[in-house]
Design a protein around this motif. Structure first.
Motif, PDB file in Angstrom:
ATOM      1  N   ALA A   1      33.638  33.920  47.978  1.00  0.00           N
ATOM      2  CA  ALA A   1      32.996  33.166  46.889  1.00  0.00           C
ATOM      3  C   ALA A   1      31.553  33.701  46.420  1.00  0.00           C
ATOM      4  CB  ALA A   1      32.765  31.595  47.310  1.00  0.00           C
ATOM      5  N   VAL A   2      30.938  34.437  47.336  1.00  0.00           N
ATOM      6  CA  VAL A   2      29.560  34.997  46.908  1.00  0.00           C
ATOM      7  C   VAL A   2      30.064  36.104  46.096  1.00  0.00           C
ATOM      8  CG1 VAL A   2      27.666  36.345  47.785  1.00  0.00           C
ATOM      9  CG2 VAL A   2      28.456  34.089  48.932  1.00  0.00           C
TER      10      VAL A   2
ATOM     11  N   ALA B   1      34.045  32.354  52.515  1.00  0.00           N
ATOM     12  CA  ALA B   1      32.607  32.203  51.810  1.00  0.00           C
ATOM     13  C   ALA B   1      32.241  33.449  51.507  1.00  0.00           C
ATOM     14  CB  ALA B   1      31.780  31.785  52.941  1.00  0.00           C
TER      15      ALA B   1
ATOM     16  N   SER C   1      30.948  29.444  39.137  1.00  0.00           N
ATOM     17  CA  SER C   1      31.406  29.922  40.187  1.00  0.00           C
ATOM     18  C   SER C   1      31.104  28.749  41.347  1.00  0.00           C
ATOM     19  CB  SER C   1      30.735  31.178  40.847  1.00  0.00           C
ATOM     20  OG  SER C   1      31.533  31.558  42.266  1.00  0.00           O
TER      21      SER C   1
ATOM     22  N   ALA D   1      30.691  26.869  44.859  1.00  0.00           N
ATOM     23  CA  ALA D   1      29.961  27.361  46.010  1.00  0.00           C
ATOM     24  C   ALA D   1      30.966  27.477  47.139  1.00  0.00           C
ATOM     25  CB  ALA D   1      28.879  26.321  46.275  1.00  0.00           C
ATOM     26  N   THR D   2      31.798  26.926  47.350  1.00  0.00           N
ATOM     27  CA  THR D   2      32.828  26.950  48.266  1.00  0.00           C
ATOM     28  C   THR D   2      34.266  27.086  47.965  1.00  0.00           C
ATOM     29  OG1 THR D   2      31.589  25.270  49.617  1.00  0.00           O
ATOM     30  CG2 THR D   2      33.592  25.557  50.420  1.00  0.00           C
TER      31      THR D   2
ATOM     32  N   GLN E   1      30.429  35.167  42.706  1.00  0.00           N
ATOM     33  CA  GLN E   1      29.329  34.892  41.754  1.00  0.00           C
ATOM     34  C   GLN E   1      28.435  35.816  41.625  1.00  0.00           C
ATOM     35  OE1 GLN E   1      26.479  32.591  44.357  1.00  0.00           O
ATOM     36  NE2 GLN E   1      25.948  31.263  42.637  1.00  0.00           N
TER      37      GLN E   1
END
Length: 471
Positions: free
Chosen positions: A66-67, A63, A77, A79-80, A70
């Motif tokens: 992924a952030v 998680a 990108s 979200a998960t 982005q």
């Protein structure tokens, strides 16, 4: 404002000019300045950077990844992210969004990403071997404080990453000179004697030195940082070993045993004392501690590798066991210890450890920087009519000389008494008798402020002072 580290910085910067993609591993103990070195060397400019988080599971790490993708520019990108396979696929997409120029990818605290059953390492291998190494524009820099993991999984990887690194940087603690430079840069005025005492406590760990404030004595600062409940280093010991080892308990057990043995113990003595299993896992444990710089192993002359002695040399850890563990902390504890018998005894042993961290400076003072040498302590137990002997530091040189180095801490010039001179000659005779060395044996004194010019001064071949260690 990077102090020292010229060679390491050059290695990182030169990677930008290489024709092929580069894979660089930087490793070293907690607080030694790995991340700072990398950031300063690249001017804080990374195409992508990500730092693993301690004590988080696979879902949480992904998680966060992924952030990061982005925030650092990945278009569309997701979200998960569900796996490291997908994570590295997204990283490739991000890299492909920009053409031209070297792209520095910085993965910090890499060991924390390798959570149980995460599949991280195989995907890192696939990312480098199957994709990044086939390009010419990638500089992949990985870093981690868990030195044992970095060595086993990256440096000495026996799988897909075997011999894949283009550079590796083992970041060592600062020398006395660099610590002095750091203090000066921070506007802290300290004498060489004060810097030496601080080094005997903090070692050459830049982060510890960065915490010192102007206008206070070293004793005051030690009380503030270590012995005050709100001090920055109040719980450093627990944090230090927990950050380096996923299961720190057996490592701390070895350290606690060695803390009571100033000149170390053999592997078998450790096994017997700690009731450890005599197997490869215990050998790995000792190797991990040595890679991290907490202990050193040395072979006494004429002994086999099996008889190697393991000695605790991390200054902060020794200080913890000598004065912090089991003692009631108070805001003026260290100031009250100044000049007491326990303090004076500690100074002598701590100065010996400082000398072990400055072998190259000792060799330079002897004028033998270019001579191949081996360095170790030496001890002989009394038997068969031959007395016992303990040598602090033995430098065996390829130019036909062996230096028996005696290390003495004192608050003034050290005066060699007749009794002490007789003891030095006895050590020399015992060493020559036991080893049957053909080298010429010299007596060398390493002291804080030099030797008094008394009747025995001329019997010493060379003298080295603490000032020589600052060069």
């Amino acid at each position: 404002m990077l102090i020292g580290r010229e060679q390491e910085k050059a290695t990182l910067q030169e990677a930008l000019n290489k024709e092929e993609s580069q894979f660089i591993a930087v490793y070293g103990r907690r607080r030694v300045g790995k991340t700072y070195l990398i950031r300063e060397s690249y001017g804080y400019q990374f195409y992508f950077q990500f730092t693993g988080a301690a004590h988080t599971n696979l879902r949480q790490q992904l998680a966060r990844f992924a952030v990061a993708l982005q925030e650092q520019g990945l278009k569309d990108s997701p979200a998960t992210i569900h796996s490291w396979l997908e994570a590295f696929s997204m990283l490739k997409r991000l890299i492909n969004q920009k053409d031209g120029g070297k792209k520095v990818i910085f993965l910090d605290e890499l060991p924390w990403l390798d959570t149980p059953k995460s599949g991280f390492l195989p995907e890192l291998e696939a990312f480098w071997n199957g994709w990044a190494s086939a390009r010419k524009d990638i500089v992949l820099v990985v870093c981690g404080s868990a030195t044992s993991w970095m060595v086993k999984k990256i440096i000495k990887n026996k799988g897909g990453l075997h011999n894949r690194l283009t550079q590796r940087i083992a970041l060592k603690p600062f020398t006395l000179k660099l610590c002095s430079d750091l203090a000066s840069r921070n506007g802290i005025e300290l004498s060489q004697r004060q810097i030496l005492e601080a080094y005997m406590i903090f070692g050459g760990i830049p982060y510890y030195w960065s915490l010192l404030k102007k206008g206070a004595s070293i004793a005051q600062e030690v009380d503030r940082l270590i012995f005050s409940e709100d001090g920055d280093l109040y719980d450093e010991f627990e944090m230090l070993y927990a950050s380096l080892f996923k299961k720190p308990e057996p490592y701390i057990k070895v350290i606690s045993i060695l803390a009571d043995k100033n000149y170390g113990m053999t592997r078998q003595e450790l096994i017997t004392s700690g009731k450890f299993d005599d197997n490869g896992a215990f050998s790995d444990l000792l190797a991990d501690l040595e890679w991290c710089g907490f202990i050193r192993s040395y072979n006494t002359t004429g002994k086999t590798v099996k008889d190697a002695v393991y000695q605790l040399i991390d200054n902060y850890t020794v200080f913890y066991y000598s004065f912090v563990k089991g003692n009631k902390r108070s805001t003026n504890f260290w100031q009250s210890m100044q000049g007491k018998t326990k303090y004076n005894t500690w100074c002598g042993l701590a100065f010996e450890r400082v000398c072990l961290w400055h072998i190259s400076q000792i060799k330079a003072a002897l004028g033998i920087s270019g001579v191949a040498t081996t360095e170790n302590a030496w001890r002989n137990h009394a038997k068969n009519g031959i007395p016992g002997a303990q040598i602090d530091l033995l430098i065996t040189r390829n130019d036909g000389i062996t230096d028996i180095c005696e290390i003495k801490y004192s608050s003034d010039e050290y005066s060699i008494t007749t009794e002490y001179m007789d003891n030095l000659h006895r050590k020399k005779t015992v060493y020559q008798s036991i080893t049957q060395t053909t080298n010429t044996v010299h007596l060398v004194m390493i002291t804080t402020f030099g030797l008094a010019k008394n009747a025995h001064y001329g019997e010493i071949q060379n003298e080295i002072t603490a000032a020589d260690l600052f060069k």
